[in-house]
Design a protein around this motif. Structure first.
Motif, mmCIF file in Angstrom:
data_model
loop_
_atom_site.group_PDB
_atom_site.id
_atom_site.type_symbol
_atom_site.label_atom_id
_atom_site.label_comp_id
_atom_site.label_asym_id
_atom_site.label_seq_id
_atom_site.Cartn_x
_atom_site.Cartn_y
_atom_site.Cartn_z
ATOM 1 N N LEU A 1 11.484 4.716 1.609
ATOM 2 C CA LEU A 1 10.631 5.473 2.531
ATOM 3 C C LEU A 1 9.276 4.776 2.628
ATOM 4 O O LEU A 1 8.630 4.522 1.598
ATOM 5 N N ILE A 2 8.873 4.449 3.839
ATOM 6 C CA ILE A 2 7.538 3.880 4.028
ATOM 7 C C ILE A 2 6.745 4.802 4.943
ATOM 8 O O ILE A 2 7.140 5.060 6.084
ATOM 9 N N ASP A 3 5.655 5.307 4.403
ATOM 10 C CA ASP A 3 4.779 6.174 5.178
ATOM 11 C C ASP A 3 3.786 5.271 5.910
ATOM 12 O O ASP A 3 2.825 4.791 5.307
ATOM 13 N N ALA A 4 4.052 5.033 7.187
ATOM 14 C CA ALA A 4 3.158 4.174 7.988
ATOM 15 C C ALA A 4 2.451 5.025 9.041
ATOM 16 O O ALA A 4 2.145 4.564 10.129
ATOM 17 N N THR A 5 2.219 6.289 8.702
ATOM 18 C CA THR A 5 1.508 7.178 9.627
ATOM 19 C C THR A 5 0.017 6.838 9.609
ATOM 20 O O THR A 5 -0.450 6.038 8.785
ATOM 21 N N HIS A 6 -0.712 7.486 10.484
ATOM 22 C CA HIS A 6 -2.162 7.267 10.572
ATOM 23 C C HIS A 6 -2.822 7.644 9.247
ATOM 24 O O HIS A 6 -2.397 8.616 8.605
ATOM 25 N N PRO A 7 -3.862 6.894 8.815
ATOM 26 C CA PRO A 7 -4.498 7.203 7.520
ATOM 27 C C PRO A 7 -5.012 8.637 7.410
ATOM 28 O O PRO A 7 -5.208 9.140 6.311
ATOM 29 N N LEU B 1 13.568 4.618 5.907
ATOM 30 C CA LEU B 1 12.912 5.566 6.818
ATOM 31 C C LEU B 1 11.436 5.190 6.918
ATOM 32 O O LEU B 1 10.742 5.122 5.899
ATOM 33 N N ILE B 2 10.997 4.928 8.159
ATOM 34 C CA ILE B 2 9.572 4.654 8.393
ATOM 35 C C ILE B 2 8.985 5.879 9.079
ATOM 36 O O ILE B 2 9.473 6.295 10.139
ATOM 37 N N LEU B 3 7.957 6.457 8.472
ATOM 38 C CA LEU B 3 7.240 7.546 9.147
ATOM 39 C C LEU B 3 6.211 6.894 10.052
ATOM 40 O O LEU B 3 5.325 6.166 9.578
ATOM 41 N N GLY B 4 6.347 7.129 11.354
ATOM 42 C CA GLY B 4 5.560 6.360 12.317
ATOM 43 C C GLY B 4 4.479 7.168 13.002
ATOM 44 O O GLY B 4 4.042 8.212 12.528
ATOM 45 N N GLY B 5 4.061 6.636 14.159
ATOM 46 C CA GLY B 5 2.960 7.263 14.904
ATOM 47 C C GLY B 5 1.778 6.308 14.990
ATOM 48 O O GLY B 5 0.700 6.695 15.427
ATOM 49 N N THR B 6 2.012 5.053 14.563
ATOM 50 C CA THR B 6 0.953 4.036 14.620
ATOM 51 C C THR B 6 1.571 2.732 15.130
ATOM 52 O O THR B 6 2.790 2.535 15.043
ATOM 53 N N GLY B 7 0.712 1.835 15.601
ATOM 54 C CA GLY B 7 1.173 0.506 16.002
ATOM 55 C C GLY B 7 1.762 -0.238 14.820
ATOM 56 O O GLY B 7 2.729 -0.991 14.943
ATOM 57 N N GLU B 8 1.199 0.008 13.633
ATOM 58 C CA GLU B 8 1.665 -0.690 12.428
ATOM 59 C C GLU B 8 3.113 -0.301 12.108
ATOM 60 O O GLU B 8 3.905 -1.143 11.685
#
Ligand code: NAP
Length: 262
Positions: free
Chosen positions: A73-79, A7-14
């Protein structure tokens, strides 16, 4: 080999780039789901499952992890998306799911930059009030409410989407546009609006860096809000390292076999 579910938590280009690369590298060994809050109403096309909307807090996320059998789980949301990061850490711990944060590196000041570092949004509000200079605010709509107390300071607010209601700011002009921005655009904007100071989060990344560069060229001070820190999760800033971490998790056994009893 049974595949694992990331599961990738997104909302960023990364986050989007991570999903694409992980799909290329791991193929069917890895099921990937990317989650969006759904704030901007705009999600990229990705070669994986995409879900949109909040989970309903930490417990909702924990329920999702269990129901969808999420292993990683990878949290790749905005810092600065601190709330969801906190939920991610707590839910992962509760569900014993392997987790980490993937963040773009923060920006660093150069010698000629005039950064005024503040630890919080409230710190930035106080500085804007104290300086009383015409101020460019590029911090997102959610944080604007904090500036409602600012008096006798002209504000130029940049947002991606037109707000539903007029902003409750005493004195403001609105600029609507979507990143990425380039240096020439940002210089023009600073000149046309006679900007004297900028408020920015230390978001990092290339998409919104041009305003910082433009401030450097024009010797305009930047009130820089430092990133919130989540102490308890490992943070990686490099995509290849994140892919290596996933690879390491894929080769780890899915369960620890019971010893054979003779
Ligand atoms: P936040 O304050 O940390 O989170 C607020 C709530 O939004 C969370 O409690 C969660 O709702 C939901 N949420 C956030 N990210 C989610 C995701 N990826 N998937 C599902 N639900 C999510 O976040 P925010 O600052 O409002 O940012 C919202 C989104 O915009 C984030 O995904 C972030 O990556 C992106 N973004 C934020 C900024 C920024 O400056 N903050 C800038 C650019 C992009 P529930 O509690 O109901 O689960």
């Amino acid at each position: 080999m049974p595949h694992k579910h990331l599961l990738i938590l997104g909302g960023t280009g990364e986050a989007a780039e991570l999903a694409r690369r992980a799909y290329q590298v791991f193929g069917t060994d890895l099921k990937i789901t990317v989650s969006y809050a759904g704030v901007t109403g705009h999600q990229p096309d990705l070669p994986c499952v995409v879900r949109v909307g909040g989970f309903g807090g930490e417990d909702g996320l924990a329920h999702f992890i269990e129901h969808e059998k999420i292993d990683l789980l990878i949290d790749a949301t905005h810092p600065f998306a601190h709330q969801i990061s906190l939920h991610a850490f707590k839910a992962a711990e509760k569900c014993k799911c392997q987790a980490l944060i993937y963040n773009r590196p923060a920006w660093n000041a150069e010698k000629s930059d005039q950064w005024i570092m503040v630890k919080s949004l409230q710190g930035a509000v106080q500085k804007v009030q104290d300086l009383g200079l015409k101020c460019f605010l590029t911090i997102g709509i959610k944080e604007l409410a904090a500036f409602e107390t600012v008096k006798n300071v002209p504000l130029v607010v940049r947002l991606i989407n037109e707000p539903d209601h007029p902003l409750k700011l005493e004195n403001y002009e609105l600029v609507l546009s979507r990143p990425p921005y380039d240096l020439a655009q940002e210089r023009t904007l600073l000149e046309e609006h006679h900007i004297e100071v900028i408020v920015s989060k230390n978001s990092g990344g290339a998409q919104t860096f041009a305003k910082i560069e433009a401030a450097r060229h024009k010797r305009i001070p930047v009130i820089m809000i430092e990133r919130p820190v989540l102490q308890d999760l490992a943070v990686l800033e490099n995509l290849d390292e994140v892919l290596d971490w996933i690879k390491g998790q894929l080769v780890a056994p899915l369960f620890t076999p019971e010893p054979l009893v003779n």
